[in-house]
Enzyme design. Structure first.
Site, short mmCIF file in Angstrom:
data_model
loop_
_atom_site.label_atom_id
_atom_site.label_comp_id
_atom_site.label_asym_id
_atom_site.label_seq_id
_atom_site.Cartn_x
_atom_site.Cartn_y
_atom_site.Cartn_z
N SER A 124 -12.37 20.70 23.39
CA SER A 124 -13.48 20.17 22.13
C SER A 124 -12.99 20.87 21.71
O SER A 124 -12.28 22.38 21.14
CB SER A 124 -15.22 20.25 22.36
OG SER A 124 -15.29 20.25 21.35
N TYR A 148 -22.37 25.02 27.68
CA TYR A 148 -20.95 24.30 27.27
C TYR A 148 -19.18 24.25 26.77
O TYR A 148 -18.10 24.25 27.16
CB TYR A 148 -21.95 23.36 26.18
CG TYR A 148 -20.62 21.64 25.85
CD1 TYR A 148 -20.03 21.13 26.77
CD2 TYR A 148 -19.51 22.64 24.79
CE1 TYR A 148 -19.32 19.90 26.49
CE2 TYR A 148 -19.31 21.04 24.28
CZ TYR A 148 -18.71 20.28 25.41
OH TYR A 148 -17.93 18.96 25.27
N LYS A 152 -15.79 24.44 28.94
CA LYS A 152 -14.54 23.62 28.54
C LYS A 152 -12.81 24.83 28.39
O LYS A 152 -12.07 24.98 28.63
CB LYS A 152 -14.54 23.12 27.14
CG LYS A 152 -15.43 21.95 26.98
CD LYS A 152 -14.75 20.71 27.53
CE LYS A 152 -15.74 19.30 27.43
NZ LYS A 152 -15.07 18.56 28.26
P1 NAD Z 1 -19.90 10.33 27.94
O1 NAD Z 1 -21.95 11.29 28.25
O2 NAD Z 1 -21.44 8.87 27.19
O3 NAD Z 1 -19.49 10.28 28.99
C1 NAD Z 1 -19.62 11.07 29.83
C2 NAD Z 1 -19.25 10.43 31.06
O4 NAD Z 1 -19.67 11.45 32.20
C3 NAD Z 1 -20.85 9.82 31.01
O5 NAD Z 1 -20.46 8.26 31.75
C4 NAD Z 1 -20.93 10.30 32.59
O6 NAD Z 1 -22.13 9.53 33.20
C5 NAD Z 1 -20.04 10.39 33.09
N1 NAD Z 1 -20.16 11.96 33.90
C6 NAD Z 1 -20.80 13.08 33.92
N2 NAD Z 1 -20.63 14.12 35.01
C7 NAD Z 1 -20.47 13.39 35.97
C8 NAD Z 1 -19.79 13.27 37.17
N3 NAD Z 1 -20.68 14.80 37.78
N4 NAD Z 1 -19.04 13.06 38.07
C9 NAD Z 1 -18.52 11.83 37.70
N5 NAD Z 1 -18.77 11.32 36.10
C10 NAD Z 1 -19.21 12.35 35.66
O7 NAD Z 1 -19.69 11.53 26.95
P2 NAD Z 1 -18.84 11.58 25.91
O8 NAD Z 1 -19.24 11.71 24.56
O9 NAD Z 1 -17.89 9.98 25.72
O10 NAD Z 1 -17.48 12.27 25.77
C11 NAD Z 1 -16.29 12.50 26.85
C12 NAD Z 1 -16.04 14.03 26.83
O11 NAD Z 1 -15.35 14.11 25.70
C13 NAD Z 1 -17.06 14.87 27.83
O12 NAD Z 1 -15.87 15.50 28.77
C14 NAD Z 1 -17.06 15.49 26.22
O13 NAD Z 1 -17.61 16.95 27.10
C15 NAD Z 1 -15.99 15.35 25.70
N6 NAD Z 1 -16.46 15.90 24.16
C16 NAD Z 1 -17.48 15.33 23.55
C17 NAD Z 1 -17.19 15.13 22.32
C18 NAD Z 1 -18.05 14.65 21.52
O14 NAD Z 1 -19.01 14.84 20.82
N7 NAD Z 1 -18.92 12.87 21.88
C19 NAD Z 1 -16.34 15.92 21.42
C20 NAD Z 1 -16.11 16.80 22.38
C21 NAD Z 1 -15.87 16.60 23.54
C1 WQD Z 2 -22.55 18.16 12.37
C2 WQD Z 2 -22.81 18.12 11.30
C3 WQD Z 2 -25.46 19.24 11.75
C4 WQD Z 2 -28.47 16.93 13.66
C5 WQD Z 2 -20.98 18.87 17.94
C6 WQD Z 2 -20.64 20.30 19.22
C7 WQD Z 2 -19.25 20.21 20.10
C8 WQD Z 2 -19.09 18.45 20.28
C9 WQD Z 2 -19.32 17.40 18.48
C10 WQD Z 2 -18.16 18.83 22.05
C11 WQD Z 2 -23.69 19.99 11.68
C12 WQD Z 2 -25.13 18.70 10.56
C13 WQD Z 2 -26.86 17.25 13.24
C14 WQD Z 2 -28.63 16.07 12.58
C15 WQD Z 2 -27.82 18.14 10.88
N1 WQD Z 2 -18.91 17.92 20.89
N2 WQD Z 2 -26.64 17.46 12.19
N3 WQD Z 2 -28.56 17.39 11.66
O1 WQD Z 2 -22.05 20.02 15.90
O2 WQD Z 2 -19.76 19.70 14.73
O3 WQD Z 2 -20.58 19.81 17.59
O4 WQD Z 2 -21.09 17.79 18.94
O5 WQD Z 2 -17.79 18.87 22.86
O6 WQD Z 2 -19.38 20.59 20.52
O7 WQD Z 2 -21.46 21.54 18.92
O8 WQD Z 2 -21.90 17.97 14.95
O9 WQD Z 2 -23.23 16.20 14.79
O10 WQD Z 2 -24.36 17.85 15.81
O11 WQD Z 2 -23.44 17.61 13.32
O12 WQD Z 2 -28.17 17.93 9.54
O13 WQD Z 2 -30.11 15.97 13.34
O14 WQD Z 2 -24.48 17.26 11.20
O15 WQD Z 2 -25.64 20.48 11.14
O16 WQD Z 2 -23.57 19.91 10.14
P1 WQD Z 2 -21.37 20.29 16.02
P2 WQD Z 2 -23.06 17.30 15.52
#
Ligand code: NAD
Ligand code: WQD
Length: 343
Positions: A124, A148, A152
């Site tokens: 991330s 979190y 990562k």
């Molecule tokens: P999500 O929660 O929709 O998907 C994660 C999946 O992993 C879920 O289906 C959950 O049931 C499963 N899971 C969790 N713990 C588990 C375990 N111990 N064993 C087996 N399955 C497990 O999340 P997502 O948005 O699809 O994110 C996927 C990956 O990408 C995550 O590692 C997250 O940290 C990373 N990521 C997400 C974002 C985002 O904004 N969505 C941004 C950056 C990184």
């Molecule tokens: C985006 C913008 C908020 C909600 C997070 C995690 C990051 C990554 C992605 C996993 C910001 C604003 C949001 C609301 C708002 N996840 N906002 N009102 O914070 O960039 O990243 O998700 O790895 O680790 O921190 O994403 O979608 O929460 O926010 O004004 O109700 O929207 O302040 O500027 P963020 P976000």
């Protein structure tokens, strides 16, 4: 290549499953369904026209992962499984270290048991911490501002050590910026339980009338309109980035590579609201609220390395992100209404 998707029933994993099948790969999903539902797999089968095996199991269970790899003759793993709620990670850090860090270690041990050493990891942009310069390239210093993010970072460091010790590994670390949007079918997308933490699902629920208004967290940042700026990337683009990364590492010589997956464009919260309203012809009432602790003013990627080394660049713009999010929200509402009337 036959690929195991840990967390394959989740938001990003499900879209990657579709992209992999479209590119000619075979997929097996492995998920404990802690944040997803098995019906997602049925929808994946509808979209792809293929049978997609789901193994219900936990990545912390080395034997379960080993069996899934061995039984399905898997050659690579894409590792999405993990917990991702920043606020929850602050109040329940042990849960995050256990699930994300210990889980990843157990999963890697299972891969070694099976001599499978091709791995794509969901990292991330949070690992860049407070940006020291923009756009963020992969050489930007890393740091964590919450548990979190620290999971990562720990996993990235663990993977670097593993790749250094055994150059037979082929590891892609993908640093996602802000994934949004959904598959055009409306069948899969992001459906967080409870009140969404992230902006796009919150906007969708306000537009649908499921939440009264959006709180815009601060309008006094040093950005063009004062609201936070982020690099929103369409989840289908992101999914195609995984296919490119998997193909590149499988054909390449390096034990480990790190790539940003973002667009390089930054949009503000108010840009997102205005686009969502215009594209979908809906209203998104909002009010300005205090800043959210821990938020940065601006965060966007340099996507150049992924373009140069993976041949990948995001194709879909803000309109497609907003349009597909709304399609998904409406499909969900119709499905819920139907389930309600069936009961
Ligand atoms: P999500 O929660 O929709 O998907 C994660 C999946 O992993 C879920 O289906 C959950 O049931 C499963 N899971 C969790 N713990 C588990 C375990 N111990 N064993 C087996 N399955 C497990 O999340 P997502 O948005 O699809 O994110 C996927 C990956 O990408 C995550 O590692 C997250 O940290 C990373 N990521 C997400 C974002 C985002 O904004 N969505 C941004 C950056 C990184
Ligand atoms: C985006 C913008 C908020 C909600 C997070 C995690 C990051 C990554 C992605 C996993 C910001 C604003 C949001 C609301 C708002 N996840 N906002 N009102 O914070 O960039 O990243 O998700 O790895 O680790 O921190 O994403 O979608 O929460 O926010 O004004 O109700 O929207 O302040 O500027 P963020 P976000």
């Amino acid at each position: 290549m036959k690929t195991l998707l840990t967390g394959g029933a989740g938001y990003i994993g499900s879209h990657v499953a579709v992209a992999l099948v479209a590119a000619g790969h075979e997929v097996v999903c492995f998920d404990n369904l802690s944040n997803s539902r098995s019906e997602v797999i049925e929808r994946l089968e509808t979209i792809t026209g293929r049978t997609i095996p789901l193994v219900v199991g936990d990545i912390r269970d080395r034997e379960a992962v080993r069996a899934a790899i061995a039984d399905h003759d898997v050659q690579a793993v894409i590792h999405f499984a993990g917990l991702k709620a920043v606020g929850e990670s602050v109040s329940e850090p042990i849960k995050y270290y256990d699930n994300n860090v210990r889980g990843t270690l157990a999963m890697i041990e299972a891969m070694i048991d099976c001599d499978v050493k091709t791995l794509v990891f969901s990292s991330s942009a949070t690992v860049y911490g407070q940006p020291q310069y923009l756009p963020l390239d992969e050489a930007h210093p890393t740091s964590a501002t919450n548990p979190y993010g620290r999971t990562k970072l720990m996993i990235e460091e663990m993977l670097a050590d593993i790749a250094a010790a055994d150059p037979a590994w082929r590891i892609a670390v993908l640093r996602y910026f802000n994934p949004v949007g959904a598959h055009d079918s409306g069948l899969i997308g992001e459906d967080p339980s409870g009140i969404p933490n992230n902006l796009m699902p919150f906007i969708s629920r306000v537009a649908a009338g499921r939440l009264p208004e959006l709180s815009v967290f601060g309008n006094d940042y040093d950005t063009p309109d004062g609201t936070g700026v982020r690099d929103y990337v369409h989840v289908v683009d992101l999914a195609e980035g995984h296919v490119a990364a998997l193909d590149a590492i499988a054909a390449g010589e390096a034990p480990l590579g790190i790539w940003n997956l973002g667009t390089g464009e930054g949009y503000s919260v108010l840009d997102m609201v205005a686009s969502f309203e215009r594209v979908n012809g809906v209203n998104v009432p909002y009010r300005i609220a205090p800043r959210r602790p821990g938020d940065v003013a601006s965060c966007y990627a340099s996507p150049d390395r992924a373009r140069d080394e993976l041949g990948w660049a995001a194709q879909r713009g803000l309109d497609a992100m907003c349009g597909s999010s709304w399609t998904f929200e409406r499909t969900l509402a119709m499905r819920n209404a139907k389930q309600g009337s069936d009961e």
